[in-house]
Every structure is written in structure tokens, then in C-alpha cells.
Design a protein around this motif. Sequence first.
Motif, PDB file in Angstrom:
ATOM      1  N   GLU A 163       9.808  -7.601  -1.483  1.00 28.67           N
ATOM      2  CA  GLU A 163       9.483  -9.020  -1.517  1.00 28.67           C
ATOM      3  C   GLU A 163      10.270  -9.792  -0.461  1.00 28.67           C
ATOM      4  O   GLU A 163       9.755 -10.730   0.142  1.00 28.67           O
ATOM      5  CB  GLU A 163       9.782  -9.583  -2.910  1.00 28.67           C
ATOM      6  CG  GLU A 163       9.314 -11.002  -3.106  1.00 28.67           C
ATOM      7  CD  GLU A 163       9.522 -11.475  -4.531  1.00 28.67           C
ATOM      8  OE1 GLU A 163       8.615 -12.105  -5.065  1.00 28.67           O
ATOM      9  OE2 GLU A 163      10.594 -11.194  -5.100  1.00 28.67           O
ATOM     10  N   THR A 164      11.508  -9.377  -0.197  1.00 26.15           N
ATOM     11  CA  THR A 164      12.357 -10.124   0.738  1.00 26.15           C
ATOM     12  C   THR A 164      12.656  -9.387   2.024  1.00 26.15           C
ATOM     13  O   THR A 164      13.160  -9.984   2.963  1.00 26.15           O
ATOM     14  CB  THR A 164      13.701 -10.464   0.061  1.00 26.15           C
ATOM     15  OG1 THR A 164      14.336  -9.247  -0.335  1.00 26.15           O
ATOM     16  CG2 THR A 164      13.490 -11.358  -1.140  1.00 26.15           C
ATOM     17  N   ALA A 165      12.369  -8.088   2.101  1.00 30.38           N
ATOM     18  CA  ALA A 165      12.734  -7.302   3.282  1.00 30.38           C
ATOM     19  C   ALA A 165      11.840  -7.647   4.469  1.00 30.38           C
ATOM     20  O   ALA A 165      10.628  -7.724   4.336  1.00 30.38           O
ATOM     21  CB  ALA A 165      12.629  -5.814   2.975  1.00 30.38           C
ATOM     22  N   PRO A 166      12.455  -7.846   5.640  1.00 29.77           N
ATOM     23  CA  PRO A 166      11.644  -8.105   6.836  1.00 29.77           C
ATOM     24  C   PRO A 166      11.084  -6.778   7.381  1.00 29.77           C
ATOM     25  O   PRO A 166      11.632  -5.712   7.144  1.00 29.77           O
ATOM     26  CB  PRO A 166      12.663  -8.703   7.813  1.00 29.77           C
ATOM     27  CG  PRO A 166      13.970  -8.125   7.397  1.00 29.77           C
ATOM     28  CD  PRO A 166      13.882  -7.936   5.902  1.00 29.77           C
ATOM     29  N   GLU A 174       2.530  -6.639  -0.576  1.00 28.80           N
ATOM     30  CA  GLU A 174       1.695  -7.153  -1.662  1.00 28.80           C
ATOM     31  C   GLU A 174       1.512  -6.119  -2.765  1.00 28.80           C
ATOM     32  O   GLU A 174       1.581  -6.451  -3.951  1.00 28.80           O
ATOM     33  CB  GLU A 174       0.331  -7.578  -1.109  1.00 28.80           C
ATOM     34  CG  GLU A 174       0.390  -8.810  -0.238  1.00 28.80           C
ATOM     35  CD  GLU A 174      -0.901  -9.048   0.527  1.00 28.80           C
ATOM     36  OE1 GLU A 174      -1.904  -8.343   0.265  1.00 28.80           O
ATOM     37  OE2 GLU A 174      -0.900  -9.945   1.385  1.00 28.80           O
ATOM     38  N   ARG A 175       1.283  -4.867  -2.391  1.00 28.50           N
ATOM     39  CA  ARG A 175       1.077  -3.800  -3.378  1.00 28.50           C
ATOM     40  C   ARG A 175       2.345  -3.574  -4.205  1.00 28.50           C
ATOM     41  O   ARG A 175       2.283  -3.428  -5.424  1.00 28.50           O
ATOM     42  CB  ARG A 175       0.655  -2.511  -2.666  1.00 28.50           C
ATOM     43  CG  ARG A 175       0.445  -1.354  -3.578  1.00 28.50           C
ATOM     44  CD  ARG A 175      -0.793  -1.545  -4.436  1.00 28.50           C
ATOM     45  NE  ARG A 175      -0.953  -0.381  -5.293  1.00 28.50           N
ATOM     46  CZ  ARG A 175      -1.261  -0.425  -6.559  1.00 28.50           C
ATOM     47  NH1 ARG A 175      -1.507  -1.565  -7.142  1.00 28.50           N
ATOM     48  NH2 ARG A 175      -1.357   0.663  -7.270  1.00 28.50           N
ATOM     49  N   ALA A 176       3.505  -3.543  -3.539  1.00 24.94           N
ATOM     50  CA  ALA A 176       4.764  -3.302  -4.257  1.00 24.94           C
ATOM     51  C   ALA A 176       5.073  -4.443  -5.224  1.00 24.94           C
ATOM     52  O   ALA A 176       5.463  -4.210  -6.371  1.00 24.94           O
ATOM     53  CB  ALA A 176       5.908  -3.126  -3.261  1.00 24.94           C
ATOM     54  N   VAL A 177       4.887  -5.674  -4.770  1.00 21.98           N
ATOM     55  CA  VAL A 177       5.160  -6.829  -5.630  1.00 21.98           C
ATOM     56  C   VAL A 177       4.158  -6.873  -6.778  1.00 21.98           C
ATOM     57  O   VAL A 177       4.516  -7.166  -7.918  1.00 21.98           O
ATOM     58  CB  VAL A 177       5.153  -8.135  -4.802  1.00 21.98           C
ATOM     59  CG1 VAL A 177       5.224  -9.352  -5.699  1.00 21.98           C
ATOM     60  CG2 VAL A 177       6.309  -8.138  -3.811  1.00 21.98           C
TER      61      VAL A 177
END
Length: 186
Positions: A163-166, A174-177
Motif C-alpha cells: 500500500e505504501t511501497a514505491p 491493488e490486488r495485494a490491498v
Amino acid sequence: ENEASKKLAQIPGIGPITASALVASIGDAKSFDNGRQLAAWLGLVPKQHSSGGKQVLLGISKRGDTYLRTLLIHGARAVIRVAERKVGYAQSWLAQLMGRRNKNVAAVALANKNARIVWALLALLLLGLGLAVRLYDLSDPPLDFHPTRQLHSLIMARGMYYETAPGIPAWQRERAVEMWRAEGVI
């Protein structure tokens, strides 16, 4: 620079450019079952031609990401050049390998070893983050290490990290979140 890149840059032969390129290209280390699969994906393993129980190993396959393979091999060459001048070099794994093979083969072998170390660090970093989330999330006692709870923690950790990693592709983020938000409390 994210945390994973900083940890990878501490490996001899992997600098900040190689580390950030590896993190950006590999993304989730759990895409690979083990370090050998990552090394094969980078083209750092020998081609095989086996028949009738006789195994013949050829040169490296040169499949996969040419840029990453080149960075890893050049980093390994730099390590070899510096290691030859060190005092404890004579008893090292690298010295023994160079006694049997030439420098280029030793550089590819060291690059292969570094690729496996990269996989281990990236996989353990994600696993450690999952364990930290599990220890932090005490809302569902008892605190045990059942595989289902570990998977839940890994999914949560990956979602929080992505969610926060550049540098994470949008579809992967999107899939991970989405998976993280869909996970209920176990």
C-alpha cells in the motif's frame, strides 16, 4: 529507497542500483518457490542436456532479465577483484572455486549465489513483516503459529507493505490491498 533495497545493498557485489533494480523487477519474492527458481529466472543456471542417466551441464541459459543478470555478474566480478587482495581469501569458498575454474565461471557462480541470497532476504523480509503483524495483532488469541494464521499474517503484511511501497506496479498493489482488506480475522 525502501527497506528491502537498503538490506540488499549490504550484500557484497550488490550496490544501490542493483538492489533497487532487483526489488523493482522481482516485486514479491514469494512468486518463486526457492532461490534456484529466481536464479533460473535471471538466467544464472546452467543449461542441461540429460539422457540415459547421464547429466551434461552446459553454459548458463542466458534466459530472463539481461539487465539484472549483467548487474549481478559485474558486481560479482568486483567482489572477486577485491577479494583476491584480502588476507583471508585463500581459505574462502571463492578462492577454492577459482582454483578449479576460471574467473568468469566464478563470477557467474557468485552471481548465482547472490541471487539466491536476494531471494532469501526478500522472502524473509516479507515473512518477518507478517510475523510482526501477527505479534502486533493480538485481537484473536490464542497467539499460535498455525499455518492458516501465518498465511493470514503474510497477506496482511503484504497488503500493508504494498500500500505504501514505491515502485510497485499498480495492478500488484491493488490486488495485494484487495486481498488484505478481504481477509477477515481468523
